[in-house]
Design an enzyme around this catalytic site. Structure first.
Site, PDB file in Angstrom:
ATOM      1  N   CYS A 111      78.492  25.481  23.456  1.00  0.00           N
ATOM      2  CA  CYS A 111      79.085  24.379  24.083  1.00  0.00           C
ATOM      3  C   CYS A 111      78.810  22.906  23.173  1.00  0.00           C
ATOM      4  O   CYS A 111      79.597  21.892  23.679  1.00  0.00           O
ATOM      5  CB  CYS A 111      78.895  24.017  25.508  1.00  0.00           C
ATOM      6  SG  CYS A 111      79.073  25.653  26.452  1.00  0.00           S
ATOM      7  N   HIS A 247      80.357  17.377  27.972  1.00  0.00           N
ATOM      8  CA  HIS A 247      80.719  18.807  28.135  1.00  0.00           C
ATOM      9  C   HIS A 247      80.809  19.038  29.768  1.00  0.00           C
ATOM     10  O   HIS A 247      80.017  18.831  30.456  1.00  0.00           O
ATOM     11  CB  HIS A 247      79.453  19.785  27.624  1.00  0.00           C
ATOM     12  CG  HIS A 247      79.808  21.181  27.771  1.00  0.00           C
ATOM     13  ND1 HIS A 247      80.828  21.807  27.605  1.00  0.00           N
ATOM     14  CD2 HIS A 247      78.941  22.104  28.505  1.00  0.00           C
ATOM     15  CE1 HIS A 247      80.779  23.239  28.195  1.00  0.00           C
ATOM     16  NE2 HIS A 247      79.667  23.166  28.502  1.00  0.00           N
ATOM     17  N   ASN A 277      84.803  25.765  32.531  1.00  0.00           N
ATOM     18  CA  ASN A 277      83.884  25.341  31.467  1.00  0.00           C
ATOM     19  C   ASN A 277      84.473  26.258  30.231  1.00  0.00           C
ATOM     20  O   ASN A 277      84.861  27.469  30.198  1.00  0.00           O
ATOM     21  CB  ASN A 277      82.543  25.843  31.633  1.00  0.00           C
ATOM     22  CG  ASN A 277      81.511  25.747  30.864  1.00  0.00           C
ATOM     23  OD1 ASN A 277      82.052  25.630  29.541  1.00  0.00           O
ATOM     24  ND2 ASN A 277      80.272  25.907  30.889  1.00  0.00           N
TER      25      ASN A 277
HETATM   26  O1  UT7 Z   1      78.292  25.651  29.296  1.00  0.00           O
HETATM   27  C1  UT7 Z   1      77.122  26.092  29.308  1.00  0.00           C
HETATM   28  C2  UT7 Z   1      76.074  25.286  30.071  1.00  0.00           C
HETATM   29  N1  UT7 Z   1      76.133  25.872  31.396  1.00  0.00           N
HETATM   30  C3  UT7 Z   1      75.689  25.035  32.424  1.00  0.00           C
HETATM   31  O2  UT7 Z   1      75.362  24.111  32.082  1.00  0.00           O
HETATM   32  C4  UT7 Z   1      75.710  25.829  33.821  1.00  0.00           C
HETATM   33  C5  UT7 Z   1      74.507  25.205  34.326  1.00  0.00           C
HETATM   34  N2  UT7 Z   1      74.100  25.824  35.822  1.00  0.00           N
HETATM   35  C6  UT7 Z   1      74.812  25.692  36.606  1.00  0.00           C
HETATM   36  O3  UT7 Z   1      76.055  24.940  36.773  1.00  0.00           O
HETATM   37  C7  UT7 Z   1      74.550  26.053  38.018  1.00  0.00           C
HETATM   38  O4  UT7 Z   1      73.174  26.791  38.171  1.00  0.00           O
HETATM   39  C8  UT7 Z   1      75.510  27.211  38.565  1.00  0.00           C
HETATM   40  C9  UT7 Z   1      76.723  26.831  39.016  1.00  0.00           C
HETATM   41  C10 UT7 Z   1      75.389  28.352  37.525  1.00  0.00           C
HETATM   42  C11 UT7 Z   1      74.767  28.040  39.824  1.00  0.00           C
HETATM   43  O5  UT7 Z   1      74.667  26.876  40.769  1.00  0.00           O
HETATM   44  P1  UT7 Z   1      73.274  26.820  41.487  1.00  0.00           P
HETATM   45  O6  UT7 Z   1      73.374  25.805  42.665  1.00  0.00           O
HETATM   46  O7  UT7 Z   1      72.254  26.644  40.671  1.00  0.00           O
HETATM   47  O8  UT7 Z   1      73.161  28.215  42.473  1.00  0.00           O
HETATM   48  P2  UT7 Z   1      72.093  29.424  42.286  1.00  0.00           P
HETATM   49  O9  UT7 Z   1      72.218  30.002  40.989  1.00  0.00           O
HETATM   50  O10 UT7 Z   1      70.891  28.845  42.812  1.00  0.00           O
HETATM   51  O11 UT7 Z   1      72.603  30.408  43.428  1.00  0.00           O
HETATM   52  C12 UT7 Z   1      72.552  30.031  44.860  1.00  0.00           C
HETATM   53  C13 UT7 Z   1      73.335  31.041  45.620  1.00  0.00           C
HETATM   54  C14 UT7 Z   1      72.619  32.424  45.331  1.00  0.00           C
HETATM   55  O12 UT7 Z   1      72.384  33.483  46.468  1.00  0.00           O
HETATM   56  P3  UT7 Z   1      71.187  33.375  47.334  1.00  0.00           P
HETATM   57  O13 UT7 Z   1      70.291  34.051  46.290  1.00  0.00           O
HETATM   58  O14 UT7 Z   1      70.594  31.975  47.433  1.00  0.00           O
HETATM   59  O15 UT7 Z   1      71.281  34.162  48.326  1.00  0.00           O
HETATM   60  C15 UT7 Z   1      73.573  33.165  44.475  1.00  0.00           C
HETATM   61  O16 UT7 Z   1      73.522  34.564  44.380  1.00  0.00           O
HETATM   62  O17 UT7 Z   1      74.626  31.341  45.551  1.00  0.00           O
HETATM   63  C16 UT7 Z   1      74.809  32.414  45.043  1.00  0.00           C
HETATM   64  N3  UT7 Z   1      75.886  32.569  44.110  1.00  0.00           N
HETATM   65  C17 UT7 Z   1      77.462  32.739  44.563  1.00  0.00           C
HETATM   66  N4  UT7 Z   1      77.785  32.754  45.783  1.00  0.00           N
HETATM   67  C18 UT7 Z   1      79.012  32.624  45.706  1.00  0.00           C
HETATM   68  C19 UT7 Z   1      76.011  32.611  42.840  1.00  0.00           C
HETATM   69  N5  UT7 Z   1      77.130  32.363  42.295  1.00  0.00           N
HETATM   70  C20 UT7 Z   1      78.010  32.499  43.394  1.00  0.00           C
HETATM   71  C21 UT7 Z   1      79.329  32.625  43.563  1.00  0.00           C
HETATM   72  N6  UT7 Z   1      79.874  32.421  44.798  1.00  0.00           N
HETATM   73  N7  UT7 Z   1      80.285  32.711  42.583  1.00  0.00           N
END
Ligand code: UT7
Length: 320
Positions: A111, A247, A277
């Site tokens: 990215c 980005h 993204n």
């Molecule tokens: O381009 C390269 C650079 N990439 C980035 O900068 C991405 C950086 N990361 C992020 O943007 C975020 O960490 C994400 C959008 C990927 C995830 O958001 P988050 O607020 O960090 O969520 P999390 O990973 O802590 O997940 C929270 C919950 C989890 O469930 P439990 O364990 O709390 O029960 C996940 O399993 O959300 C769940 N989850 C989803 N639920 C519904 C993860 N993906 C999904 C989904 N739909 N698509």
């Protein structure tokens, strides 16, 4: 003399896929995706390829810059999803454009690819090796997703952005870039595994995996630091910047960077709501959007910043 952006272009696949449609594929909701990322829909290739998107974005950028293919002496493509291992996407663009006078190659900085490309072009110009460059960020990330994995497949999209840069008296004021391979496994996608006739059990191809929280924390810490350093090197205050073109990974990252930089969110344009993204494509495609909206005037100071797999990052201050 530094590189100056003189034209921009972008191209997206025709098909769009909404969050609601993804609800039928994985256990997710429109509400989760929207509130956690800011994404509502994304473009997905059904007939287009990384190269075809890149070529269209390049033609748009060349038209916007008012140059011809023969003027281009350097083509750099940031991509992690080229259609072929070789020849490079850049060489395929060269062929499609008949840019016979160019040297062409790809770089893999995920990215941050556009920022890395800009750095290379700037140095080619400062050393007299190039005068007019085409820098492209193009991705077909849909082919690298596990469409059963809700942690990744809802986040990414396909698309391309391009910029023509030319050696000028003014342009790029400063560039900062870096990488941290130690934390690289936070965002990975396996390429072709070694699977020759001398191995008993070949490995399966694997798709994209991301430790989202690690990458998130890396982004909200590193991006403001890189921008601050780039501003310092350019002897420019954040208040003097018209737009911060970041980005587009997550709206919450953009909001966190704005807060850390003590800058109003209005200075941070976004396009991720409609395209998700698109990795290396996101900075040049967003730049093209605001350019075509007539939001940029000659002399404006803007910041570009990219970050992602590697881990890699880059930030630049430039005069439009
Ligand atoms: O381009 C390269 C650079 N990439 C980035 O900068 C991405 C950086 N990361 C992020 O943007 C975020 O960490 C994400 C959008 C990927 C995830 O958001 P988050 O607020 O960090 O969520 P999390 O990973 O802590 O997940 C929270 C919950 C989890 O469930 P439990 O364990 O709390 O029960 C996940 O399993 O959300 C769940 N989850 C989803 N639920 C519904 C993860 N993906 C999904 C989904 N739909 N698509």
């Amino acid at each position: 003399m530094p590189a100056r952006i003189i034209g921009t272009g972008s191209c997206f696949p025709e098909k769009t896929v909404s969050n609601r449609e993804l609800e039928n594929l994985v256990e997710t909701t429109d509400e989760w995706i929207r509130s956690r990322t800011g994404i509502e829909t994304r473009h997905i290739c059904v007939g287009e390829t990384t190269t075809s998107l890149a070529v269209e974005a390049s033609k748009n950028a060349m038209e916007n810059a008012g140059i011809e293919a023969k003027d281009i002496d350097l083509i750099i493509v940031g991509t992690v999803s080229g259609d072929m291992c070789f020849p490079s996407t850049a060489c395929q663009i060269q062929d499609a454009l008949c840019a016979v006078n160019a040297t062409a190659f790809d770089i893999n900085a995920a990215c941050a690819g556009f920022l890395f490309g800009l750095t290379i072009a700037d140095n080619y110009m400062k050393s007299g090796m190039a005068r007019t460059a085409l820098i492209v960020g193009a991705e077909t990330l849909s082919k690298m997703m596990d469409w059963n994995d809700r942690n990744t497949c809802v986040l990414f999209g396909d698309g391309a952005g391009a910029a023509v840069v030319r050696m000028d008296k003014e342009g790029l004021n400063s560039i900062v870039q870096g990488s941290d391979g130690v934390r690289g496994r936070a965002l990975i996608c396996q390429n072709r595994p070694v699977n020759n006739p001398f191995i008993k059990n070949g490995t399966e191809l694997d798709y994209t995996h991301m430790d989202g929280q690690s990458v998130y924390k890396f982004a909200v810490k590193t991006v403001p630091e890189a921008i601050t350093e780039a501003l310092c090197r350019a002897e420019t205050e954040a208040d003097g910047i018209k737009y911060f073109v970041l980005h587009q990974a997550n709206i919450r990252i953009i909001e966190a960077v704005a807060k850390k930089m003590k800058q109003p969110i209005e200075k941070f344009p976004t396009n991720l709501r409609k395209c998700g993204n698109i990795s290396a494509g996101s900075v040049p495609a967003l730049l093209d959007l605001i350019n075509r909206q007539g939001k940029l005037n000659r002399g404006d100071k803007i910041v570009l910043a990219g970050f992602g797999a590697g881990l890699t990052w880059g930030a630049a201050v430039l005069t439009w």
